[in-house]
Design a protein around this motif. Structure first.
Motif, PDB file in Angstrom:
ATOM      1  N   UNK A 236       8.811  51.307   9.772  1.00  0.00           N
ATOM      2  CA  UNK A 236       8.160  49.248   9.706  1.00  0.00           C
ATOM      3  C   UNK A 236       8.996  48.764  10.878  1.00  0.00           C
ATOM      4  N   UNK A 237       9.329  49.201  12.209  1.00  0.00           N
ATOM      5  CA  UNK A 237       9.135  48.414  13.002  1.00  0.00           C
ATOM      6  C   UNK A 237       8.173  48.693  14.053  1.00  0.00           C
ATOM      7  N   UNK A 238       7.632  49.203  14.852  1.00  0.00           N
ATOM      8  CA  UNK A 238       6.482  50.280  15.008  1.00  0.00           C
ATOM      9  C   UNK A 238       5.770  49.386  14.613  1.00  0.00           C
ATOM     10  N   UNK A 239       5.646  48.780  13.186  1.00  0.00           N
ATOM     11  CA  UNK A 239       4.329  48.230  12.538  1.00  0.00           C
ATOM     12  C   UNK A 239       4.137  46.958  12.871  1.00  0.00           C
ATOM     13  N   UNK A 240       5.461  45.992  13.215  1.00  0.00           N
ATOM     14  CA  UNK A 240       5.958  45.057  13.571  1.00  0.00           C
ATOM     15  C   UNK A 240       5.247  44.605  15.424  1.00  0.00           C
ATOM     16  N   UNK A 241       5.778  45.747  16.069  1.00  0.00           N
ATOM     17  CA  UNK A 241       5.715  45.402  17.468  1.00  0.00           C
ATOM     18  C   UNK A 241       4.165  46.019  17.482  1.00  0.00           C
ATOM     19  N   UNK A 242       2.768  46.027  16.603  1.00  0.00           N
ATOM     20  CA  UNK A 242       1.468  46.166  16.979  1.00  0.00           C
ATOM     21  C   UNK A 242       0.946  47.045  17.346  1.00  0.00           C
ATOM     22  N   UNK A 243       1.646  48.599  15.961  1.00  0.00           N
ATOM     23  CA  UNK A 243       1.036  49.947  15.886  1.00  0.00           C
ATOM     24  C   UNK A 243       0.314  49.912  14.637  1.00  0.00           C
ATOM     25  N   UNK A 244      -0.875  50.370  15.103  1.00  0.00           N
ATOM     26  CA  UNK A 244      -2.005  50.016  14.670  1.00  0.00           C
ATOM     27  C   UNK A 244      -2.276  51.824  12.981  1.00  0.00           C
ATOM     28  N   UNK A 245      -1.461  52.775  13.356  1.00  0.00           N
ATOM     29  CA  UNK A 245      -1.170  53.854  13.069  1.00  0.00           C
ATOM     30  C   UNK A 245       0.126  54.374  13.170  1.00  0.00           C
ATOM     31  N   UNK A 246       0.676  54.772  11.878  1.00  0.00           N
ATOM     32  CA  UNK A 246       2.178  55.284  12.658  1.00  0.00           C
ATOM     33  C   UNK A 246       2.318  56.643  11.473  1.00  0.00           C
ATOM     34  N   UNK A 247       2.792  57.441  13.032  1.00  0.00           N
ATOM     35  CA  UNK A 247       2.530  59.067  11.999  1.00  0.00           C
ATOM     36  C   UNK A 247       3.945  59.986  11.807  1.00  0.00           C
ATOM     37  N   UNK A 248       4.060  60.932  10.273  1.00  0.00           N
ATOM     38  CA  UNK A 248       5.645  60.477  10.823  1.00  0.00           C
ATOM     39  C   UNK A 248       5.752  62.704  11.047  1.00  0.00           C
ATOM     40  N   UNK A 249       6.338  63.418  11.530  1.00  0.00           N
ATOM     41  CA  UNK A 249       6.411  64.559  12.350  1.00  0.00           C
ATOM     42  C   UNK A 249       7.759  65.269  13.219  1.00  0.00           C
ATOM     43  N   UNK A 250       7.481  66.570  12.680  1.00  0.00           N
ATOM     44  CA  UNK A 250       6.247  67.198  11.121  1.00  0.00           C
ATOM     45  C   UNK A 250       6.242  66.987   9.648  1.00  0.00           C
ATOM     46  N   UNK A 251       5.478  67.663   9.786  1.00  0.00           N
ATOM     47  CA  UNK A 251       4.877  66.989   8.230  1.00  0.00           C
ATOM     48  C   UNK A 251       5.447  67.762   6.889  1.00  0.00           C
ATOM     49  N   UNK A 252       5.245  68.874   6.849  1.00  0.00           N
ATOM     50  CA  UNK A 252       6.218  69.925   5.887  1.00  0.00           C
ATOM     51  C   UNK A 252       7.681  70.137   5.573  1.00  0.00           C
ATOM     52  N   UNK A 253       8.255  69.601   6.500  1.00  0.00           N
ATOM     53  CA  UNK A 253       9.518  69.524   5.871  1.00  0.00           C
ATOM     54  C   UNK A 253       9.931  68.277   6.041  1.00  0.00           C
ATOM     55  N   UNK A 254       9.094  66.597   6.016  1.00  0.00           N
ATOM     56  CA  UNK A 254       8.929  65.816   6.126  1.00  0.00           C
ATOM     57  C   UNK A 254       8.407  65.203   5.068  1.00  0.00           C
ATOM     58  N   UNK A 255       8.278  65.724   3.659  1.00  0.00           N
ATOM     59  CA  UNK A 255       7.166  65.377   3.221  1.00  0.00           C
ATOM     60  C   UNK A 255       7.346  64.030   1.899  1.00  0.00           C
TER      61      UNK A 255
END
Length: 327
Positions: A236-255
């Motif tokens: 949410x903070x990154x979107x407010x700062x101007x991110x166009x896309x946000x990422x979750x990393x790694x994927x499978x352990x953090x579904x």
């Protein structure tokens, strides 16, 4: 024997019915291929812990990018491995540095067919392997690092990168880079914020891929694996700062985090099937323990089902072929 009116198996009876009833779709254009280019080598080198993945020369990178475009995937993410490193990662923003040279080459080759993206982090370029500039006490200096990220971001954007992958997990990194881009008139450059990047055990093969010099860990700036709400807050903070896309990393352990982030923001959400996830499937398949193709596609579909609009995966080109064959 009395049966209920509903027989869910009716929607599974044939391949055609299953296709028509399918809730989640995975297509090649939703896949992004991470690629490594190494300075000072004469031929591509396969990475031992990541079968099928290479450290490329500039020439082999061009050829691999052309193959990636022909496969129909959505983009490539470039990582540079320099011949010389220093404490501040000065090669990262050098116009003649390996990543910026490679970016220009790939944009020239496939820039109209793929979204050419670049990793914006210092870990590949520093002699200590951390993602930022170190303070006197050995900790990562957040604000000094932001200055380096700004310089790196401007250099990458000028080299032609369409999307900057801010993966360092410094506070305020999106705002700092976005302000600099706007100030230089680079208003169309996209920012991909690695918002929920967790400090975990799945990055080992990547460290080999970039010849990481890291000693210790990154737990003081990457997220604690126990914290899901914190990952959502970062997004949410990154979107407010101007991110166009946000990422979750790694994927499978953090579904679970991926699903929560997808519900919390209204920008595209991506996920990174990291090197350890890829290597586990490859190793198990090589030993005959699992169907590698089936397991890889199932893993990618699961990431999509949890909410990812696109997926970074080292299997992108291969998976794109499998998906086309299934049509």
């Amino acid at each position: 024997m009395s049966f209920p009116a509903h027989r869910p198996r009716r929607l599974r009876t044939t391949p055609a019915v299953r296709r028509l009833a399918r809730e989640t779709h995975l297509v090649p254009s939703q896949l992004v291929l991470p690629m490594f280019v190494r300075e000072g080598i004469d031929e591509p080198r396969e990475i031992g812990s990541m079968p099928g993945v290479f450290q490329h020369t500039l020439d082999s990178l061009r050829r691999a990018a052309t193959d990636a475009a022909a496969s129909g995937i959505g983009g490539v993410m470039l990582f540079g491995v320099p011949a010389v490193r220093d404490a501040c990662g000065t090669g990262a923003d050098d116009d003649r540095g390996i990543l910026n040279v490679a970016t220009r080459a790939v944009v020239e080759e496939v820039g109209d067919a793929l979204v050419v993206q670049t990793d914006l982090c210092l870990d590949e370029f520093t002699d200590h392997g951390h993602c930022g500039v170190l303070a006197e006490d050995g900790s990562v200096d957040n604000d000094a690092t932001l200055e380096r990220y700004v310089a790196m971001g401007l250099a990458q954007a000028r080299a032609g990168s369409a999307m900057l992958g801010l993966s360092g997990m410094m506070d305020g990194q999106v705002a700092a880079v976005r302000e600099a881009l706007e100030g230089e008139g680079l208003v169309d450059t996209l920012i991909l914020a690695y918002s929920a990047k967790y400090a975990g055990a799945f990055y080992g093969p990547f460290r080999e891929a970039v010849d990481s010099q890291l000693k210790g860990d990154r737990r003081s700036y990457q997220l604690d694996p126990a914290n899901a709400r914190e990952g959502v807050r970062e997004a949410i903070m990154d979107v407010d700062e101007g991110a166009d896309v946000v990422m979750v990393k790694p994927a499978l352990p953090y579904l679970d985090v991926l699903a929560d982030v997808r519900s919390a923001v209204d920008v595209p959400v991506w996920a990174y099937q990291v090197s350890g996830e890829y290597a586990m499937i490859q190793a198990a398949a090589a030993n005959g323990w699992i169907d590698g193709r089936g397991a890889m596609l199932e893993a990618l579909l699961g990431i999509r089902r949890a909410g990812a609009d696109a997926i970074l995966t080292y299997a992108a080109v291969e998976a794109a072929g499998w998906l086309r064959d299934a049509l």
